[in-house]
Design a protein around this motif. Sequence first.
Motif, short mmCIF file in Angstrom:
data_model
loop_
_atom_site.label_atom_id
_atom_site.label_comp_id
_atom_site.label_asym_id
_atom_site.label_seq_id
_atom_site.Cartn_x
_atom_site.Cartn_y
_atom_site.Cartn_z
N GLU A 98 0.81 -1.22 0.00
CA GLU A 98 0.00 0.00 0.00
C GLU A 98 0.85 1.27 0.00
OE1 GLU A 98 0.95 -0.91 4.25
OE2 GLU A 98 0.37 -2.09 2.48
N LYS A 99 2.14 1.13 0.31
CA LYS A 99 3.04 2.29 0.32
C LYS A 99 3.92 2.36 -0.93
CE LYS A 99 3.13 2.74 5.35
NZ LYS A 99 3.95 2.89 6.58
N LEU A 100 3.67 1.49 -1.88
CA LEU A 100 4.44 1.48 -3.12
C LEU A 100 3.88 2.54 -4.06
CD1 LEU A 100 6.68 0.02 -4.77
CD2 LEU A 100 4.89 -1.51 -5.63
N ALA A 101 4.71 3.53 -4.41
CA ALA A 101 4.26 4.63 -5.25
C ALA A 101 4.02 4.21 -6.69
CB ALA A 101 5.26 5.78 -5.20
N GLY A 102 4.76 3.21 -7.16
CA GLY A 102 4.60 2.77 -8.54
C GLY A 102 5.53 1.63 -8.87
N TRP A 103 5.20 0.90 -9.95
CA TRP A 103 6.09 -0.12 -10.48
C TRP A 103 7.15 0.53 -11.34
CZ3 TRP A 103 5.25 -4.53 -8.13
CH2 TRP A 103 3.96 -4.89 -7.73
N ASN A 104 8.19 -0.21 -11.65
CA ASN A 104 9.18 0.31 -12.59
C ASN A 104 8.71 0.13 -14.03
OD1 ASN A 104 11.13 -1.02 -10.17
ND2 ASN A 104 11.52 1.10 -10.73
N PHE A 105 8.00 -0.99 -14.27
CA PHE A 105 7.48 -1.27 -15.60
C PHE A 105 6.08 -1.85 -15.46
CE2 PHE A 105 12.09 -1.98 -15.61
CZ PHE A 105 12.47 -0.90 -16.42
N ALA A 106 5.26 -1.69 -16.50
CA ALA A 106 3.90 -2.22 -16.46
C ALA A 106 3.95 -3.74 -16.27
CB ALA A 106 3.18 -1.88 -17.76
N LEU A 107 3.07 -4.25 -15.43
CA LEU A 107 3.03 -5.68 -15.16
C LEU A 107 2.56 -6.46 -16.39
CD1 LEU A 107 1.34 -5.64 -11.62
CD2 LEU A 107 3.79 -5.85 -12.14
N VAL A 108 3.17 -7.62 -16.60
CA VAL A 108 2.73 -8.51 -17.68
C VAL A 108 1.73 -9.50 -17.09
CG1 VAL A 108 4.91 -8.24 -18.91
CG2 VAL A 108 4.63 -10.14 -17.31
N PRO A 109 0.93 -10.17 -17.93
CA PRO A 109 -0.11 -11.07 -17.40
C PRO A 109 0.39 -12.11 -16.41
CG PRO A 109 -0.46 -10.69 -19.74
CD PRO A 109 0.84 -10.02 -19.39
N GLY A 110 1.58 -12.70 -16.67
CA GLY A 110 2.11 -13.70 -15.76
C GLY A 110 2.39 -13.16 -14.37
N ASP A 121 -2.80 -1.63 -11.33
CA ASP A 121 -2.83 -0.40 -12.13
C ASP A 121 -2.14 0.79 -11.50
OD1 ASP A 121 -4.30 -1.67 -14.17
OD2 ASP A 121 -6.16 -1.41 -13.04
N ILE A 122 -1.34 0.56 -10.46
CA ILE A 122 -0.56 1.69 -9.97
C ILE A 122 0.46 2.06 -11.06
CG2 ILE A 122 -0.93 1.14 -7.55
CD1 ILE A 122 1.85 -0.01 -7.41
N PRO A 123 0.86 3.32 -11.13
CA PRO A 123 1.63 3.77 -12.31
C PRO A 123 2.98 3.08 -12.49
CG PRO A 123 1.64 5.43 -10.56
CD PRO A 123 0.63 4.40 -10.17
N ALA A 124 3.36 2.94 -13.75
CA ALA A 124 4.70 2.44 -14.10
C ALA A 124 5.58 3.66 -14.32
CB ALA A 124 4.63 1.60 -15.37
N LEU A 125 6.58 3.81 -13.45
CA LEU A 125 7.37 5.05 -13.40
C LEU A 125 8.77 4.90 -14.00
CD1 LEU A 125 6.35 6.09 -9.77
CD2 LEU A 125 5.42 6.96 -11.92
N GLY A 126 9.08 3.73 -14.52
CA GLY A 126 10.42 3.54 -15.08
C GLY A 126 11.45 3.28 -13.99
#
Length: 392
Positions: A98-110, A121-126
């Motif tokens: 809940e404290k994660l501001a964003g992923w580095n890359f968009a999640l893949v289905p797996g 759907d939290i943002p992918a921020l690179g």
Amino acid sequence: MSFKKYTSYIYTGKMLAVFMIICISILSACSSGKQSNMPASSQEAKAAATQGEASGSLPKTREITDMAGRKVIIPSEVNKVYSSSAIGTVTMYTLAPEKLAGWNFALVPGEKKYIDKKYHDIPALGAWSGKKGAANVEEIIRLKPDFILSMGNVDDTQVSAANAIQDQTGIPVVMLDGPLTGMDKAYELLGEYIGEQERAKELGSYCKQAIAETKAMIDKIPEDKMRRVYYAEGPKGLQTDPSGSFHTEVLDFVRGINVADILAQKGTGMSNVSMEQVLSWNPDIILVSVDKEGDLSQGGFYSEVFNDPSWAQIKAVKDKKIYEVPAYPFNWFDRPPSVSRVLGVKWLAGLIYPEYVPLDIEKEVKEFYSLFYNKSLSDSEVSELLQRARAK
């Protein structure tokens, strides 16, 4: 009192006042002349914290010392953290999603299959690191994380990078070391920084115990029983990393002999090798890396190697001892070299030394995923994860 004495007192008082003003001016000049390693925002935060302590109220910020020995000012209450690399992002997700501001890359289905839907759907921020490193600086600044986590190797290069990110964004950067055998300490410190000490202790204790128990078993393996292993990376299996690399810590830890007699590639690793080199090394076992960007339904190198005549004479291929590293939601061996490697240690040790490391891997997988990913796995889901990762 005579007029002469009176004027003498006034004159003396004026001289003392002038002397005090001069002293204050000199001290102020000396203080302003000192350089600080903190950005202006951090210096202001430190001043605010000091004022809070002086007034008796709870300070809004506090000073910590990260694992690089850097003094960093962070909020007393941390609600959002962005990590500059996937190593820290995985650690944050397991500790306090809940404290994660964003992923580095968009999640893949797996990956989504094993991650709570509320975090899909939290943002992918690179990221600032890795072969695709390109952080979305404007979006990171707009989201205003309480601090940026830089987790991985702590060396001069990474310290310089952390300082540069801090200067660029105006957001404090906290550095944590993330070695395979030191995840308990990393969790302890991160838990303290973000106010999640109890959860951090639980995860750190698991890591410490898992590493210790596995080491006790593999230390008993005789030298003449150690297995020769090739780590196949890339679409054709002709990229790898040697012993001593950050990317092969799991193999080194379980006392597998890394056959790759090459120099380590700096940065993201993955040194190119020739088919002739692999033939000359003739490994007992081949571990296959998974490229999540590829179409896994097509099998990739794992499927092709059995039908490629150029690989047919290698002992591992003849004996069908080729195993694909489980990679969902996060790789058990490498890329990113995250806490999932703690489970990877158990898996690989039991896989290549079953007579010395007798483990119920299905049970171990269920326990790890439940504790770290809050995901209860069915028997079929465990079988899917291990489909290409265990002896036939």
